[in-house]
Motif scaffolding. Sequence first.
Motif, PDB file in Angstrom:
ATOM      1  N   ARG A  80       0.786  -1.149   0.070  1.00  7.20           N
ATOM      2  CA  ARG A  80       0.251   0.106  -0.122  1.00  7.20           C
ATOM      3  C   ARG A  80       0.841   1.259  -0.019  1.00  7.20           C
ATOM      4  O   ARG A  80       0.468   2.260  -0.577  1.00  7.20           O
ATOM      5  CB  ARG A  80      -0.988  -0.017   1.269  1.00  7.20           C
ATOM      6  N   GLN A  81       1.860   1.394   0.910  1.00  5.40           N
ATOM      7  CA  GLN A  81       2.744   2.285   0.809  1.00  5.40           C
ATOM      8  C   GLN A  81       4.324   1.822   0.896  1.00  5.40           C
ATOM      9  O   GLN A  81       4.486   0.669   1.475  1.00  5.40           O
ATOM     10  CB  GLN A  81       2.499   3.353   1.738  1.00  5.40           C
ATOM     11  N   TYR A  82       5.045   2.479   0.783  1.00  8.62           N
ATOM     12  CA  TYR A  82       6.642   2.005   0.551  1.00  8.62           C
ATOM     13  C   TYR A  82       7.420   2.740   1.699  1.00  8.62           C
ATOM     14  O   TYR A  82       8.531   2.017   1.822  1.00  8.62           O
ATOM     15  CB  TYR A  82       7.319   2.768  -0.658  1.00  8.62           C
ATOM     16  N   ASN A  83       6.588   3.271   2.510  1.00  8.10           N
ATOM     17  CA  ASN A  83       7.495   3.782   3.771  1.00  8.10           C
ATOM     18  C   ASN A  83       6.472   3.806   4.887  1.00  8.10           C
ATOM     19  O   ASN A  83       5.340   4.522   4.531  1.00  8.10           O
ATOM     20  CB  ASN A  83       8.297   4.946   3.345  1.00  8.10           C
ATOM     21  N   LYS A  84       7.113   3.952   6.026  1.00  6.69           N
ATOM     22  CA  LYS A  84       6.055   4.176   7.382  1.00  6.69           C
ATOM     23  C   LYS A  84       6.011   5.846   7.233  1.00  6.69           C
ATOM     24  O   LYS A  84       5.198   6.241   8.106  1.00  6.69           O
ATOM     25  CB  LYS A  84       6.997   3.763   8.548  1.00  6.69           C
ATOM     26  N   ARG A 110       3.648   7.352  -8.165  1.00  9.64           N
ATOM     27  CA  ARG A 110       2.975   8.408  -7.179  1.00  9.64           C
ATOM     28  C   ARG A 110       3.267   7.922  -5.879  1.00  9.64           C
ATOM     29  O   ARG A 110       3.482   8.740  -4.743  1.00  9.64           O
ATOM     30  CB  ARG A 110       1.317   8.141  -7.377  1.00  9.64           C
ATOM     31  N   LYS A 111       3.575   6.491  -5.539  1.00 11.37           N
ATOM     32  CA  LYS A 111       3.940   6.147  -4.318  1.00 11.37           C
ATOM     33  C   LYS A 111       5.574   6.730  -4.271  1.00 11.37           C
ATOM     34  O   LYS A 111       5.629   7.184  -2.987  1.00 11.37           O
ATOM     35  CB  LYS A 111       4.279   4.532  -3.999  1.00 11.37           C
ATOM     36  N   PHE A 112       6.274   6.693  -5.098  1.00 14.16           N
ATOM     37  CA  PHE A 112       7.606   7.600  -5.138  1.00 14.16           C
ATOM     38  C   PHE A 112       7.443   8.644  -4.579  1.00 14.16           C
ATOM     39  O   PHE A 112       8.215   9.436  -3.764  1.00 14.16           O
ATOM     40  CB  PHE A 112       8.442   7.338  -6.283  1.00 14.16           C
ATOM     41  N   TYR A 113       6.384   9.458  -5.566  1.00 12.67           N
ATOM     42  CA  TYR A 113       6.324  10.988  -4.969  1.00 12.67           C
ATOM     43  C   TYR A 113       5.947  11.089  -3.659  1.00 12.67           C
ATOM     44  O   TYR A 113       6.379  12.141  -3.027  1.00 12.67           O
ATOM     45  CB  TYR A 113       5.388  11.143  -5.954  1.00 12.67           C
ATOM     46  N   ARG A 114       4.993  10.460  -3.299  1.00  9.91           N
ATOM     47  CA  ARG A 114       4.827  10.398  -1.570  1.00  9.91           C
ATOM     48  C   ARG A 114       5.929  10.440  -0.625  1.00  9.91           C
ATOM     49  O   ARG A 114       5.822  10.947   0.486  1.00  9.91           O
ATOM     50  CB  ARG A 114       3.498   9.531  -1.168  1.00  9.91           C
ATOM     51  N   THR A 161      15.798  11.366 -15.014  1.00  3.15           N
ATOM     52  CA  THR A 161      15.761  11.883 -13.723  1.00  3.15           C
ATOM     53  C   THR A 161      14.583  12.997 -13.797  1.00  3.15           C
ATOM     54  O   THR A 161      14.083  13.346 -14.856  1.00  3.15           O
ATOM     55  CB  THR A 161      17.116  12.900 -13.390  1.00  3.15           C
ATOM     56  N   ALA A 162      13.820  13.113 -12.664  1.00  3.48           N
ATOM     57  CA  ALA A 162      12.727  13.782 -12.522  1.00  3.48           C
ATOM     58  C   ALA A 162      12.814  14.384 -11.052  1.00  3.48           C
ATOM     59  O   ALA A 162      13.325  13.884 -10.157  1.00  3.48           O
ATOM     60  CB  ALA A 162      11.710  13.142 -12.810  1.00  3.48           C
ATOM     61  N   LYS A 163      12.196  15.618 -11.069  1.00  2.00           N
ATOM     62  CA  LYS A 163      12.227  16.339  -9.721  1.00  2.00           C
ATOM     63  C   LYS A 163      10.815  16.510  -9.152  1.00  2.00           C
ATOM     64  O   LYS A 163       9.980  16.864  -9.711  1.00  2.00           O
ATOM     65  CB  LYS A 163      12.972  17.645  -9.756  1.00  2.00           C
ATOM     66  N   LYS A 164      10.840  16.351  -7.520  1.00  2.07           N
ATOM     67  CA  LYS A 164       9.658  16.740  -6.922  1.00  2.07           C
ATOM     68  C   LYS A 164       9.381  18.094  -6.427  1.00  2.07           C
ATOM     69  O   LYS A 164      10.549  18.602  -5.794  1.00  2.07           O
ATOM     70  CB  LYS A 164       9.378  15.979  -5.822  1.00  2.07           C
ATOM     71  N   LEU A 165       8.539  18.951  -7.015  1.00  2.00           N
ATOM     72  CA  LEU A 165       8.493  20.448  -6.544  1.00  2.00           C
ATOM     73  C   LEU A 165       7.600  20.454  -5.568  1.00  2.00           C
ATOM     74  O   LEU A 165       6.469  19.822  -5.505  1.00  2.00           O
ATOM     75  CB  LEU A 165       8.230  21.312  -7.833  1.00  2.00           C
ATOM     76  N   HIS A 166       7.711  21.598  -4.671  1.00  5.24           N
ATOM     77  CA  HIS A 166       6.849  21.780  -3.459  1.00  5.24           C
ATOM     78  C   HIS A 166       5.177  21.970  -3.786  1.00  5.24           C
ATOM     79  O   HIS A 166       5.078  22.857  -4.406  1.00  5.24           O
ATOM     80  CB  HIS A 166       7.367  22.950  -2.534  1.00  5.24           C
ATOM     81  N   GLY A 167       4.348  21.271  -3.495  1.00  2.00           N
ATOM     82  CA  GLY A 167       3.111  21.503  -3.515  1.00  2.00           C
ATOM     83  C   GLY A 167       2.460  21.023  -4.871  1.00  2.00           C
ATOM     84  O   GLY A 167       1.045  21.016  -4.915  1.00  2.00           O
ATOM     85  N   TRP A 168       3.282  20.439  -5.839  1.00  4.41           N
ATOM     86  CA  TRP A 168       2.544  19.929  -7.040  1.00  4.41           C
ATOM     87  C   TRP A 168       2.140  18.780  -6.672  1.00  4.41           C
ATOM     88  O   TRP A 168       2.669  17.758  -6.349  1.00  4.41           O
ATOM     89  CB  TRP A 168       3.687  20.002  -7.935  1.00  4.41           C
ATOM     90  N   GLY A 169       0.652  18.819  -7.297  1.00  2.00           N
ATOM     91  CA  GLY A 169       0.121  17.455  -7.002  1.00  2.00           C
ATOM     92  C   GLY A 169      -0.418  16.694  -5.695  1.00  2.00           C
ATOM     93  O   GLY A 169      -0.581  15.677  -5.826  1.00  2.00           O
ATOM     94  N   ALA A 170      -0.053  17.796  -4.673  1.00  2.00           N
ATOM     95  CA  ALA A 170      -0.226  16.937  -3.464  1.00  2.00           C
ATOM     96  C   ALA A 170      -1.410  16.407  -3.223  1.00  2.00           C
ATOM     97  O   ALA A 170      -1.686  15.304  -2.234  1.00  2.00           O
ATOM     98  CB  ALA A 170       0.127  17.907  -2.431  1.00  2.00           C
ATOM     99  N   TYR A 171      -2.714  16.891  -3.770  1.00  4.23           N
ATOM    100  CA  TYR A 171      -3.860  16.444  -3.585  1.00  4.23           C
ATOM    101  C   TYR A 171      -4.300  15.145  -4.396  1.00  4.23           C
ATOM    102  O   TYR A 171      -5.114  14.196  -3.918  1.00  4.23           O
ATOM    103  CB  TYR A 171      -5.265  17.190  -3.511  1.00  4.23           C
ATOM    104  N   ASP A 172      -3.623  15.122  -5.582  1.00  3.11           N
ATOM    105  CA  ASP A 172      -3.993  13.955  -6.341  1.00  3.11           C
ATOM    106  C   ASP A 172      -3.052  12.651  -6.066  1.00  3.11           C
ATOM    107  O   ASP A 172      -3.450  11.785  -6.868  1.00  3.11           O
ATOM    108  CB  ASP A 172      -3.851  14.411  -7.799  1.00  3.11           C
ATOM    109  N   VAL A 173      -2.044  12.604  -5.173  1.00  2.00           N
ATOM    110  CA  VAL A 173      -1.318  11.598  -5.185  1.00  2.00           C
ATOM    111  C   VAL A 173      -1.691  11.083  -3.743  1.00  2.00           C
ATOM    112  O   VAL A 173      -0.826  10.083  -3.089  1.00  2.00           O
ATOM    113  CB  VAL A 173       0.063  11.953  -5.136  1.00  2.00           C
ATOM    114  N   GLY A 174      -2.576  11.401  -2.957  1.00  2.00           N
ATOM    115  CA  GLY A 174      -3.127  10.895  -1.908  1.00  2.00           C
ATOM    116  C   GLY A 174      -2.598  11.580  -0.615  1.00  2.00           C
ATOM    117  O   GLY A 174      -2.712  10.706   0.466  1.00  2.00           O
ATOM    118  N   PHE A 175      -2.516  12.901  -0.475  1.00  2.00           N
ATOM    119  CA  PHE A 175      -2.259  13.431   0.766  1.00  2.00           C
ATOM    120  C   PHE A 175      -3.420  13.982   1.519  1.00  2.00           C
ATOM    121  O   PHE A 175      -4.478  14.198   0.665  1.00  2.00           O
ATOM    122  CB  PHE A 175      -1.359  14.585   0.615  1.00  2.00           C
TER     123      PHE A 175
END
Length: 175
Positions: A80-84, A110-114, A161-175
């Motif tokens: 379900r998730q990759y980390n505690k 998306r799990k990586f993103y989280r 390579t890809a970078k996560k930016l602050h706040g992008w997609g936060a609601y769509d990936v399960g926060f």
Amino acid sequence: MIRLDPKKCAQLTQIISPHYPNQQIMHLSDGSCDLHRTLYEVTKSKGFDYDLRLIEWETNDLDAAAHAGCTIEAMDLNRRQYNKHAKKYDNIFTTLRSETLQPDLQTVLRKFYRILKNAGVLVMLIEKDSPLLQSIDQELENSYYSAVGHIDIFDDYEVITAKKLHGWGAYDVGF
């Protein structure tokens, strides 16, 4: 297991920022190449945490006891998730075969993103003959990654390579 040129692996690890102490690096591997050895040595020399997660593979060539920040564990991509804890890692490296990633790539990304910290970097080694290379940029963008780039330093792999930016997609990936 494909042997990668140690000099090129060392060049790849320059992605890890030298400016920040106490970084956490996660590496998911199915044993398709030996990047784990270089990441182990780099993280050991800099005092970074190194979490090696094994997907359908076992390794006995690393001594976790000799590296205080090293954790080696088996992992199931269908978890379900990759980390505690969310937002733990500064960098995530993946050396997984395309057939391991492709069945549910969007969910895996998306799990990586989280679990990536803001401004964290995802580094994926994908076989050069894989059809996944045709769609990976769009898949990453659909999963809210930015600054997607390709690095051609290995004979058998394309480095994405890809970078996560602050706040992008936060609601769509399960926060």
